[in-house]
Motif scaffolding. Structure first.
Motif, mmCIF file in Angstrom:
data_model
loop_
_atom_site.group_PDB
_atom_site.id
_atom_site.type_symbol
_atom_site.label_atom_id
_atom_site.label_comp_id
_atom_site.label_asym_id
_atom_site.label_seq_id
_atom_site.Cartn_x
_atom_site.Cartn_y
_atom_site.Cartn_z
ATOM 1 N N TYR A 187 2.179 -13.421 37.678
ATOM 2 C CA TYR A 187 1.079 -13.985 38.442
ATOM 3 C C TYR A 187 0.844 -13.206 39.728
ATOM 4 N N THR A 188 -0.391 -13.261 40.208
ATOM 5 C CA THR A 188 -0.745 -12.767 41.529
ATOM 6 C C THR A 188 -1.462 -13.891 42.257
ATOM 7 N N TYR A 189 -0.974 -14.252 43.430
ATOM 8 C CA TYR A 189 -1.507 -15.421 44.132
ATOM 9 C C TYR A 189 -2.986 -15.272 44.456
ATOM 10 N N THR A 190 -3.407 -14.081 44.840
ATOM 11 C CA THR A 190 -4.794 -13.893 45.256
ATOM 12 C C THR A 190 -5.739 -13.629 44.086
ATOM 13 N N TYR A 191 -5.206 -13.585 42.856
ATOM 14 C CA TYR A 191 -6.074 -13.419 41.685
ATOM 15 C C TYR A 191 -6.646 -14.782 41.307
ATOM 16 N N PRO A 192 -7.953 -14.872 41.060
ATOM 17 C CA PRO A 192 -8.589 -16.189 40.891
ATOM 18 C C PRO A 192 -8.366 -16.845 39.533
ATOM 19 N N GLU A 193 -7.137 -16.833 39.058
ATOM 20 C CA GLU A 193 -6.797 -17.519 37.821
ATOM 21 C C GLU A 193 -5.656 -18.488 38.107
ATOM 22 N N PRO A 194 -5.562 -19.571 37.351
ATOM 23 C CA PRO A 194 -4.543 -20.583 37.660
ATOM 24 C C PRO A 194 -3.134 -20.149 37.286
ATOM 25 N N PHE A 195 -2.176 -20.738 37.986
ATOM 26 C CA PHE A 195 -0.776 -20.639 37.596
ATOM 27 C C PHE A 195 -0.566 -21.702 36.516
ATOM 28 N N HIS A 196 -0.523 -21.284 35.269
ATOM 29 C CA HIS A 196 -0.464 -22.250 34.173
ATOM 30 C C HIS A 196 0.818 -23.070 34.190
ATOM 31 N N CYS A 197 1.844 -22.570 34.877
ATOM 32 C CA CYS A 197 3.110 -23.294 34.925
ATOM 33 C C CYS A 197 3.179 -24.283 36.086
ATOM 34 N N LEU A 198 2.140 -24.356 36.923
ATOM 35 C CA LEU A 198 2.151 -25.253 38.079
ATOM 36 C C LEU A 198 1.081 -26.325 37.900
ATOM 37 N N ARG A 199 1.537 -27.509 37.579
ATOM 38 C CA ARG A 199 0.643 -28.633 37.298
ATOM 39 C C ARG A 199 0.482 -29.498 38.547
ATOM 40 N N SER A 258 -4.178 -40.326 34.915
ATOM 41 C CA SER A 258 -3.806 -40.158 33.512
ATOM 42 C C SER A 258 -4.840 -39.412 32.685
ATOM 43 N N GLU A 259 -6.044 -39.168 33.237
ATOM 44 C CA GLU A 259 -7.110 -38.609 32.413
ATOM 45 C C GLU A 259 -7.365 -37.131 32.652
ATOM 46 N N ILE A 260 -6.613 -36.516 33.578
ATOM 47 C CA ILE A 260 -6.956 -35.155 33.961
ATOM 48 C C ILE A 260 -5.709 -34.288 34.067
ATOM 49 N N ASP A 261 -5.848 -33.030 33.685
ATOM 50 C CA ASP A 261 -4.774 -32.041 33.826
ATOM 51 C C ASP A 261 -5.298 -30.927 34.721
ATOM 52 N N LEU A 262 -4.606 -30.708 35.835
ATOM 53 C CA LEU A 262 -5.023 -29.719 36.823
ATOM 54 C C LEU A 262 -3.942 -28.657 36.967
ATOM 55 N N ARG A 263 -4.351 -27.392 37.056
ATOM 56 C CA ARG A 263 -3.406 -26.299 37.252
ATOM 57 C C ARG A 263 -3.756 -25.561 38.544
ATOM 58 N N LEU A 264 -2.724 -25.262 39.307
ATOM 59 C CA LEU A 264 -2.917 -24.676 40.635
ATOM 60 C C LEU A 264 -3.456 -23.251 40.567
ATOM 61 N N ILE A 265 -4.449 -22.975 41.403
ATOM 62 C CA ILE A 265 -4.910 -21.602 41.618
ATOM 63 C C ILE A 265 -4.355 -21.084 42.942
ATOM 64 N N LYS A 266 -4.611 -21.823 44.029
ATOM 65 C CA LYS A 266 -4.130 -21.421 45.351
ATOM 66 C C LYS A 266 -4.452 -22.538 46.339
ATOM 67 N N TYR A 267 -4.013 -22.359 47.564
ATOM 68 C CA TYR A 267 -4.480 -23.218 48.652
ATOM 69 C C TYR A 267 -5.888 -22.784 49.044
ATOM 70 N N PHE A 268 -6.633 -23.710 49.644
ATOM 71 C CA PHE A 268 -8.037 -23.426 49.947
ATOM 72 C C PHE A 268 -8.398 -23.959 51.323
ATOM 73 N N ASP A 269 -9.222 -23.179 52.025
ATOM 74 C CA ASP A 269 -9.827 -23.620 53.274
ATOM 75 C C ASP A 269 -11.274 -23.156 53.261
ATOM 76 N N PHE A 270 -12.175 -23.959 53.808
ATOM 77 C CA PHE A 270 -13.595 -23.618 53.743
ATOM 78 C C PHE A 270 -13.934 -22.387 54.581
ATOM 79 N N ASP A 271 -13.256 -22.179 55.689
ATOM 80 C CA ASP A 271 -13.493 -21.003 56.526
ATOM 81 C C ASP A 271 -12.162 -20.300 56.742
#
Length: 215
Positions: free
Chosen positions: A110-122, A156-169
């Motif tokens: 994985y690369t943190y700054t690459y815009p794809e999720p970490f599939h192992c981090l739920r 219970s209805e959703i599965d989310l995988r981490l991409i990164k932390y986010f800030d608007f600015d």
């Protein structure tokens, strides 16, 4: 109050990272005195036995968050030259050292700054129902809008995988208040699968799912 004992697993309150000594009260943290839902649920409302076997790695994410936002706010933000590229390289290395290596994931996956999720981090909401979420709405003008009409979810209805932390600015002071996530399953709104979304980091825990350990 229902008690649930989980063996051979370190559990932490997602709000204060207080260790629970392998025993938790399902909806209550003794340290911060908050009503929580620390255990993921199935669509029928029962404890998700597969999910409770996952390791809660939220404290590693919290350490990373504190480290990188301090570096940016104290040093990089005030530089006279643009150092965003160098900062991105540092965040990659810090995420590998503070998170991936701590949970046994090969950093090269994985690369943190690459815009794809970490599939192992739920990412799992700490509340069971009525969880606030901001889902990306597709647009044709190149901007990202976080105002999809669906703005509440059930745990219970959703599965989310981490991409990164986010800030608007991210050029000003950063707090990294949100998890940027990818929706990989959504039983009540399947048309939103593969959309990105924002969830308050104080309202969710992150679990290591080794079944998703792949690029």
């Amino acid at each position: 109050m229902i008690k649930l004992v989980i063996k051979e697993m370190d559990m932490y309150c997602p709000r204060c990272a207080y260790p629970t000594d392998n025993s938790i009260e399902q909806n209550f943290c003794r340290n911060c005195k908050q009503i929580l839902a620390l255990v993921p649920r199935t669509p029928s409302g029962e404890v998700d036995q597969q999910a409770v076997k996952l390791k809660n790695v939220t404290p590693y994410l919290q350490d990373f968050r504190e480290c990188v936002r301090s570096l940016w706010n104290t040093y990089f933000r005030i530089l006279e030259v643009d150092a965003s590229c160098l900062f991105s390289q540092l965040t990659d290395q810090l995420f590998s050292a503070l998170v991936l290596e701590q949970i046994g994931v090969p950093p090269q996956l994985y690369t943190y700054t690459y815009p794809e999720p970490f599939h192992c981090l739920r990412v799992v909401p700490t509340a069971i129902v009525d969880v606030p979420i901001m889902i990306n709405r597709p647009s044709e003008d190149g901007n990202r809008y976080w105002d999809d009409p669906v703005n509440r979810v059930q745990q219970s209805e959703i599965d989310l995988r981490l991409i990164k932390y986010f800030d608007f600015d991210e050029q000003s002071y950063i707090d990294y208040k949100y998890y940027l996530v990818r929706i990989t399953a959504f039983t009540s709104h399947p048309h939103l699968v593969d959309r990105d979304a924002l969830m308050d980091a104080q309202s969710a825990s992150v679990y290591f799912d080794d079944q998703g350990n792949g690029p």
